[in-house]
Design an enzyme around this catalytic site. Structure first.
Site, mmCIF file in Angstrom:
data_model
loop_
_atom_site.group_PDB
_atom_site.id
_atom_site.type_symbol
_atom_site.label_atom_id
_atom_site.label_comp_id
_atom_site.label_asym_id
_atom_site.label_seq_id
_atom_site.Cartn_x
_atom_site.Cartn_y
_atom_site.Cartn_z
ATOM 1 N N ASN A 11 0.827 -1.125 -0.257
ATOM 2 C CA ASN A 11 0.077 0.080 0.101
ATOM 3 C C ASN A 11 0.710 1.423 0.314
ATOM 4 O O ASN A 11 0.580 2.143 -0.790
ATOM 5 C CB ASN A 11 -0.716 0.022 1.187
ATOM 6 C CG ASN A 11 -2.130 -0.994 0.992
ATOM 7 O OD1 ASN A 11 -2.442 -1.332 -0.173
ATOM 8 N ND2 ASN A 11 -2.506 -1.356 2.303
ATOM 9 N N ASP A 33 9.571 -5.510 -5.243
ATOM 10 C CA ASP A 33 8.794 -6.229 -4.149
ATOM 11 C C ASP A 33 9.453 -7.806 -4.293
ATOM 12 O O ASP A 33 9.786 -8.327 -5.272
ATOM 13 C CB ASP A 33 7.431 -6.395 -4.341
ATOM 14 C CG ASP A 33 6.651 -6.523 -3.102
ATOM 15 O OD1 ASP A 33 6.405 -5.591 -2.256
ATOM 16 O OD2 ASP A 33 6.701 -7.749 -2.665
ATOM 17 N N HIS A 176 8.343 8.648 16.263
ATOM 18 C CA HIS A 176 7.035 8.567 15.322
ATOM 19 C C HIS A 176 6.275 7.300 16.030
ATOM 20 O O HIS A 176 5.903 6.407 15.497
ATOM 21 C CB HIS A 176 7.642 8.298 13.560
ATOM 22 C CG HIS A 176 6.527 7.787 12.733
ATOM 23 N ND1 HIS A 176 5.482 8.543 12.738
ATOM 24 C CD2 HIS A 176 6.164 6.791 12.052
ATOM 25 C CE1 HIS A 176 4.483 7.981 11.942
ATOM 26 N NE2 HIS A 176 4.951 6.971 11.405
HETATM 27 N N1 APR Z 1 11.979 -7.319 -0.002
HETATM 28 C C1 APR Z 1 11.076 -6.601 -0.803
HETATM 29 N N2 APR Z 1 9.850 -6.534 -0.432
HETATM 30 C C2 APR Z 1 9.303 -7.131 0.595
HETATM 31 C C3 APR Z 1 10.025 -7.595 1.535
HETATM 32 C C4 APR Z 1 11.474 -7.894 1.273
HETATM 33 N N3 APR Z 1 12.435 -8.552 1.712
HETATM 34 N N4 APR Z 1 9.222 -8.218 2.438
HETATM 35 C C5 APR Z 1 8.093 -7.809 2.462
HETATM 36 N N5 APR Z 1 8.000 -6.877 1.179
HETATM 37 C C6 APR Z 1 7.016 -6.334 0.694
HETATM 38 C C7 APR Z 1 5.766 -7.195 0.907
HETATM 39 O O1 APR Z 1 5.721 -8.366 -0.092
HETATM 40 C C8 APR Z 1 4.566 -6.198 0.634
HETATM 41 O O2 APR Z 1 4.082 -6.035 -0.799
HETATM 42 O O3 APR Z 1 6.831 -5.381 1.579
HETATM 43 C C9 APR Z 1 5.265 -5.050 1.199
HETATM 44 C C10 APR Z 1 4.506 -4.187 2.335
HETATM 45 O O4 APR Z 1 3.511 -3.920 1.951
HETATM 46 P P1 APR Z 1 1.888 -3.728 2.858
HETATM 47 O O5 APR Z 1 1.855 -5.139 3.496
HETATM 48 O O6 APR Z 1 1.026 -3.314 1.828
HETATM 49 O O7 APR Z 1 2.562 -2.857 3.786
HETATM 50 P P2 APR Z 1 2.471 -1.170 3.769
HETATM 51 O O8 APR Z 1 0.944 -0.705 4.234
HETATM 52 O O9 APR Z 1 2.869 -0.852 2.638
HETATM 53 O O10 APR Z 1 3.425 -0.707 4.872
HETATM 54 C C11 APR Z 1 4.720 -0.950 4.769
HETATM 55 O O11 APR Z 1 5.305 1.127 6.014
HETATM 56 O O12 APR Z 1 4.188 2.725 7.304
HETATM 57 C C12 APR Z 1 5.025 1.512 7.182
HETATM 58 O O13 APR Z 1 3.890 0.467 9.173
HETATM 59 C C13 APR Z 1 4.129 0.307 7.692
HETATM 60 O O14 APR Z 1 5.979 -1.125 8.194
HETATM 61 C C14 APR Z 1 5.127 -0.674 7.335
HETATM 62 C C15 APR Z 1 5.769 -0.232 5.892
#
Ligand code: APR
Length: 315
Positions: A11, A33, A176
């Site tokens: 997101n 990703d 934060h």
């Molecule tokens: N390498 C690349 N991408 C990764 C890895 C990795 N090793 N591990 C996880 N991801 C990706 C996941 O596949 C996912 O698509 O990170 C993405 C995280 O997306 P969401 O689950 O939608 O989380 P989001 O709401 O985007 O938040 C991400 O930002 O605001 C902060 O607290 C929040 O720590 C969280 C981060």
């Protein structure tokens, strides 16, 4: 023109990439990703809006293929898990520290001159981890958190004042976290009029309280953490770096004596330009604000200590 990589196409990462395309300052955006297909699909979807929104930047989605991120000017880290209703940002450390350490080292190998913007939570600790794990100079590792919290502060101020958000100016410093951030109500203004002269003490306290749980309020409504304002906040910070705008942002940076603190990354106002975090601005705080900042720093350091206790970092 500039190249920006966004790691994590969830997101926040996808919204951030989309904001950068709409802001038009980067010629190339790479969305990476670990999940097969997600970044490719989201990037293709965004590319199909180029004619509609009149942008010429190109976005490419890749699955864990760091070669495509080669020579990025800025790398934004959003990979990791978001919080769920009832969770604090600090509770994410166990999973996210491992992910962040791994992705920043991979990204640095391919973009040795990049400036890193950290969004993954707990953001202050993930920024500190990035700085320590990479050994980068402090100007090249910046956390996005203060800008988001300040956007929320401005939103609640404008709501309470019945004023336009563009006339309202408030900043949030400190950690934060729901209990560590410090919305500086004493310095907030509406077109140069101090808001403390426009709001009752009760109203001002209410704005501060709502700001502090602004993220949690959204997490409760959405079932996961928010993405539009985080994406936009990061997009504007990166713009100031790429365009060398030298705007002042409340952002998470390494303190080495400033505000009476050292060896932590925490939110303070700073100038962002082509060299990243170019100068920390030392605001004159009230005694109460100084005390809150010291408490906030202690809480952030306690979370940072988990990195050493779990041997993700060694001293
Ligand atoms: N390498 C690349 N991408 C990764 C890895 C990795 N090793 N591990 C996880 N991801 C990706 C996941 O596949 C996912 O698509 O990170 C993405 C995280 O997306 P969401 O689950 O939608 O989380 P989001 O709401 O985007 O938040 C991400 O930002 O605001 C902060 O607290 C929040 O720590 C969280 C981060």
């Amino acid at each position: 023109m500039a190249k920006v990589t966004v790691i994590g196409a969830g997101n926040v990462g996808a919204t951030c990439a989309n904001a950068i395309l709409h802001m038009r300052y980067a010629s190339e955006v790479v969305l990476l990703d670990i999940k097969e297909g997600v970044s490719e699909g989201k990037a293709m979807d965004m590319m199909q809006t180029a004619k509609l929104y009149h942008f010429d930047s190109v976005i490419k989605g890749v699955t864990n293929h760091y070669k495509e991120t080669d020579n990025s000017d800025v790398v934004i880290i959003t990979s990791g898990i978001p919080r769920k209703p009832g969770m604090t940002r600090e509770e994410l450390i166990g999973v996210n520290a491992g992910i962040v350490k791994n992705v920043v080292n991979n990204a640095l190998e391919h973009s040795p001159n990049a400036i890193f913007i950290i969004i993954s939570n707990p953001m202050d600790t993930m920024t500190y981890l990035t700085l320590k794990a990479t050994g980068l100079p402090k100007n090249r590792v910046i956390g996005m958190g203060g800008m988001l919290d300040s956007s929320r502060f401005n939103y609640y101020l404008s709501q309470e004042l019945g004023a336009s958000q563009s006339d309202v100016e408030g900043i949030v410093i400190g950690g934060h976290g729901d209990t560590t951030m410090i919305p500086l109500i004493s310095k907030a203004s509406c077109k140069c009029i101090p808001v403390t002269s426009l709001l009752s003490e009760e109203q001002a306290n209410d704005v501060v309280a709502k700001t502090m749980v602004g993220g949690a309020t959204l997490t409760k409504l959405l079932g996961t953490s928010a993405w539009y304002a985080p994406g936009a906040a990061a997009g504007t910070m990166v713009q100031s770096i790429i365009m060398n705008e030298k705007k002042i942002f409340p952002c998470c940076t390494y303190l080495d004596g400033e505000y009476g603190q050292e060896d932590l990354c925490i939110g303070v106002p700073a100038i962002l330009g082509k060299d990243g975090c170019e100068k920390i601005i030392e605001l004159e705080l009230t005694e109460d604000e100084k005390e809150k900042f010291a408490k906030s720093a202690t809480a952030v350091k306690n979370t940072n200590n988990i990195l050493y206790e779990s041997q993700i970092l060694t001293r």
